[in-house]
Scaffold this motif. Structure first.
Motif, PDB file in Angstrom:
ATOM      1  N   GLY A 321       0.728  -1.258   0.001  1.00  0.00           N
ATOM      2  CA  GLY A 321      -0.037  -0.014  -0.040  1.00  0.00           C
ATOM      3  C   GLY A 321       0.694   1.172   0.004  1.00  0.00           C
ATOM      4  N   ALA A 322       2.186   1.248   0.099  1.00  0.00           N
ATOM      5  CA  ALA A 322       2.932   2.558   0.048  1.00  0.00           C
ATOM      6  C   ALA A 322       2.655   2.968  -1.282  1.00  0.00           C
ATOM      7  CB  ALA A 322       4.156   2.140   0.537  1.00  0.00           C
ATOM      8  N   PRO A 323       3.093   4.447  -1.247  1.00  0.00           N
ATOM      9  CA  PRO A 323       2.857   5.288  -2.683  1.00  0.00           C
ATOM     10  C   PRO A 323       4.317   4.918  -3.223  1.00  0.00           C
ATOM     11  CG  PRO A 323       3.563   6.553  -0.738  1.00  0.00           C
ATOM     12  CD  PRO A 323       3.149   5.321  -0.255  1.00  0.00           C
ATOM     13  N   VAL A 324       4.237   5.634  -4.553  1.00  0.00           N
ATOM     14  CA  VAL A 324       5.412   5.638  -5.233  1.00  0.00           C
ATOM     15  C   VAL A 324       6.352   6.486  -4.684  1.00  0.00           C
ATOM     16  CG1 VAL A 324       6.525   6.197  -7.481  1.00  0.00           C
ATOM     17  CG2 VAL A 324       4.059   5.144  -7.448  1.00  0.00           C
ATOM     18  N   TYR A 325       7.471   6.348  -4.621  1.00  0.00           N
ATOM     19  CA  TYR A 325       8.663   7.247  -3.969  1.00  0.00           C
ATOM     20  C   TYR A 325       8.780   8.497  -4.550  1.00  0.00           C
ATOM     21  CZ  TYR A 325      12.139   5.247  -7.250  1.00  0.00           C
ATOM     22  OH  TYR A 325      12.694   4.755  -8.434  1.00  0.00           O
ATOM     23  N   ASN A 326       9.099   9.260  -3.837  1.00  0.00           N
ATOM     24  CA  ASN A 326       9.609  10.680  -4.468  1.00  0.00           C
ATOM     25  C   ASN A 326      10.848  10.803  -4.857  1.00  0.00           C
ATOM     26  OD1 ASN A 326       9.817  13.504  -5.013  1.00  0.00           O
ATOM     27  ND2 ASN A 326       9.602  14.345  -2.915  1.00  0.00           N
ATOM     28  N   ALA A 327      10.919  10.796  -6.202  1.00  0.00           N
ATOM     29  CA  ALA A 327      12.411  10.799  -6.757  1.00  0.00           C
ATOM     30  C   ALA A 327      13.254  11.839  -6.710  1.00  0.00           C
ATOM     31  CB  ALA A 327      12.231  10.427  -8.389  1.00  0.00           C
ATOM     32  N   GLY A 328      12.726  13.067  -6.253  1.00  0.00           N
ATOM     33  CA  GLY A 328      13.680  14.125  -6.311  1.00  0.00           C
ATOM     34  C   GLY A 328      14.420  14.302  -7.526  1.00  0.00           C
ATOM     35  N   LYS A 329      15.444  15.373  -7.364  1.00  0.00           N
ATOM     36  CA  LYS A 329      16.418  15.623  -8.524  1.00  0.00           C
ATOM     37  C   LYS A 329      17.518  15.092  -8.215  1.00  0.00           C
ATOM     38  CE  LYS A 329      13.069  18.921 -10.283  1.00  0.00           C
ATOM     39  NZ  LYS A 329      12.930  20.471 -10.755  1.00  0.00           N
ATOM     40  N   PRO A 330      18.047  14.097  -7.854  1.00  0.00           N
ATOM     41  CA  PRO A 330      19.387  13.784  -7.591  1.00  0.00           C
ATOM     42  C   PRO A 330      20.557  14.049  -8.544  1.00  0.00           C
ATOM     43  CG  PRO A 330      18.448  11.712  -8.443  1.00  0.00           C
ATOM     44  CD  PRO A 330      17.333  13.034  -8.123  1.00  0.00           C
TER      45      PRO A 330
END
Length: 391
Positions: A321-330
């Motif tokens: 049930g966890a959401p898609v991770y926040n990929a950010g801008k690495p």
């Protein structure tokens, strides 16, 4: 797809230390004779040993697969996006529903959450669809003869011999992954002997055709490796911009409640306040962030690749049930060539990075973080082209 599935089993980690018993290398036929002699000394009958080794052949495809580790040079974001497709999510949810009674039994008897085994089931064999077509005995003996890691594979040959004596292994027809793993969740012969479960009660442990046997056996193996019942393993979090980045990484643990006081917040669920935890930044402070709990370390007993472990652990939470991770801008990932150059520079400075292989593993991450701190850079363990230049 088959490349992914075979590469997912590249890094082996056994629950107990192993020792090579027969000298590796040299003539393959002479090596097989030595293995047969060792088997007899271990108490197996000569007739059984002769029958077991009668068809064995050296397998060049196994050696080629053993050297093909390019997929682990991918970053966490690229690797996870490649493995976690919408189809795998959909099939995973279908399997969770179809085998709900088995998963409930697994959680009750072994304390392993259903998402964890479902993720392994997906990554190792695409839920049983691709279990490998390498002759298991040929692969194990080939890798035992090869001098890269004979201490890992020679004991597995003798475990396969024990399974053969039980009637659970056919030297000519038993197949699996190139590294000798068998069945839906890819277990080595020694693990099958130690942790195999006849879940469907038909008198045999069949990891190839019985999802019940495969799932319960996998859960039993995780429990034996130290899985803590009912506890989380990984959780996506947000972290403040002023966090002391040198405190991130598996080398630093604090209670989740202490991380919370520093501004760490869960993106899903609640923090396990009293459990020790580490902050993991797979792609540095500008990318996704995770809080890892003690069970996360058990993943490394299944597979030693950091990228694989991080992806499998995260996918397990997605299935629950966890959401898609926040990929950010690495910052951009280094190329394989750049990573090898970095590893050489780190080794020249006295750091133990293991093999110069272009893979950002745990040892390389640790060395990167130390050098970042020495150079006054944010010590988030994510190597950049700027770091390579400064070194």
């Amino acid at each position: 797809m088959r490349v992914i599935l075979s590469a997912a089993a590249i890094a082996l980690a056994l629950s107990t230390p192993a020792t090579a018993m027969v000298k590796c290398g040299g003539s393959f036929s002479s090596f097989v004779k030595a293995m047969k002699k060792e088997a007899v000394l271990k108490g197996h009958s000569k007739g059984t040993v002769d029958a077991f080794f009668a068809s064995v052949k050296q397998d060049g495809a196994t050696l080629k697969a053993d050297r093909g580790q390019g997929i682990f040079q991918k970053s966490f974001i690229d690797f996870s996006r490649q493995l976690i497709s919408q189809n795998r999510m959909n099939v995973g949810k279908s399997k969770l529903s179809k085998h709900s009674k088995t998963f409930a039994r697994m959680e009750r008897d072994y304390g392993v959450s259903r998402g964890v085994l479902t993720a392994f089931w997906a990554f190792e064999t695409d839920y049983g669809a691709f279990q490998g077509n390498f002759n298991t005995l040929n692969s194990l003996v080939t890798l035992s003869h090869d001098c890269r890691r004979p201490e890992l594979f020679q004991p597995q040959v003798f475990s396969a011999l024990e399974l053969f004596e039980r009637g659970d292994f056919n030297p000519k027809t038993s197949t699996g992954a190139w590294a000798g793993e068998i069945g839906m969740v890819q277990m080595l012969p020694g693990d099958i002997i130690e942790a195999g479960v006849d879940g469907d009660g038909n008198g045999t442990v069949d990891l190839r055709k019985s999802p019940v046997d495969a799932l319960l056996s996998g859960a039993n193996m995780l429990r034996q490796l130290g899985w803590r019942a009912g506890e989380p393993w990984v959780q996506e979090v947000t972290v403040p911009n002023d966090l002391d980045w040198s405190k991130t990484g598996l080398g630093t643990q604090m209670k989740a409640s202490q991380w919370a006081k520093l501004g760490v917040k869960p993106r899903w669920g609640k923090l396990a306040q009293n459990l020790p935890a580490s902050i993991i930044l797979p792609q540095g402070r500008k990318g996704p962030a995770f809080l890892t709990y003690p069970n996360f370390n058990v993943y490394f007993e299944w597979n030693q690749s950091f990228t694989y472990v991080m992806t499998a652990a995260y996918f397990a939470t997605r299935l629950e049930g966890a959401p898609v991770y926040n990929a950010g801008k690495p910052d951009p990932a280094l190329s394989g060539t750049q990573m090898k150059l970095l590893q050489k520079k780190l080794a020249a400075r006295g750091h133990d990075v293991g093999k110069i292989d272009g893979i950002l593993g745990a040892k390389t991450r640790e060395a990167v973080q130390k050098e970042q701190g020495r150079l006054g850079l944010p010590a988030d363990a994510w190597p950049t082209a700027g770091l390579v230049s400064k070194l």
